[in-house]
Enzyme design. Sequence first.
Site, PDB file in Angstrom:
ATOM      1  CG  ASP A   1     -25.049   5.186  78.465  1.00 44.66           C
ATOM      2  OD1 ASP A   1     -26.067   4.995  77.776  1.00 44.66           O
ATOM      3  OD2 ASP A   1     -24.371   6.235  78.427  1.00 44.66           O
TER       4      ASP A   1
ATOM      5  CD  GLU B   1     -26.555   6.074  73.846  1.00 41.21           C
ATOM      6  OE1 GLU B   1     -26.832   7.153  74.405  1.00 41.21           O
ATOM      7  OE2 GLU B   1     -27.156   5.671  72.822  1.00 41.21           O
TER       8      GLU B   1
END
Length: 306
Positions: free
Chosen positions: A171, A214
């Site tokens: 992430d 993301e």
Amino acid sequence: MIEFPQIQLDPDNTFASDFGILIHDEFKVLHVDQNLCNIIGLSKIPAKLSLPNLLSLLVDVNPEQALAHHHRLIKGVERPRVQTFKVTKPSGKVAHVLVAESIVQWEGEIAIQLAIIDITEKYNDFYQLEQQASVDSLSGLTNRNRFEIILSNEIAKAQRHSYPISCLYIDIDDFKLINDTYGHQTGDDVIRIFSQCCKSSIRQSDFIGRWGGEEFIILLPHTSHEFALLLAERLRWRVSQLDVSTADSTVNFTISIGVNTLLGDMTSPTLALHQADQALTFAKRHGKNQVASFEEITTPTGKSPD
């Protein structure tokens, strides 16, 4: 001396264009026409005696099976086939052709005629559409739909052959803040430069996909837990050295990574990702810009990801 093309079975497409004709008996070439020479990259029809046996040009085709099919075809106990092949021309360029068999009379004897069609343009169009359906347009990485198939197949393969497979759940830290502060164009640039960094950090045998937003997944077949942690830490460090230029400043960013390694009695792809995600959650909650291992956070001395 004429350099003949190499021909490789290519079973994945079924499109068509102009015909060329080749006639053979037990794969000894009896006749070719000019149109076929144009398709396979020969400037003119070669002398009859200089033509090689077709079996010497076929790649990934079992000669014994091919001859057996030929004999059954001549006897009428098997139907003619339509197949596709890749042809590597003497120039090095690759053409895709569709080949349709039929039984003919040639100089008073039964022979096999191959009607050959150049399908390169159609194949390339199909390949581009297939790529578009499998690749995330922003990052250039495998998209989630395609990666789910890869994940399932690779975990099943690892379980079947009893080798370790590791998963990195990644992430980009504070990505929403980057978008809010610098704009979505900068956010897109972060995604792109991060994806390039990932691709240059993994092996050819590894898989990487954009899971959404993301979040990214890297799958590492034949990879121990220790090596997966080393790769994850190296990737984390490399990303921390990246920067993205904006009109007014330079943006640095970091990532957090959850690592999960499967071996022996492995779990489902869904649970494997969930465990990697738990490790990622631990990394995010304990300072970000770090690597956390599911194995370590679930040991008696480790902390719970919750």
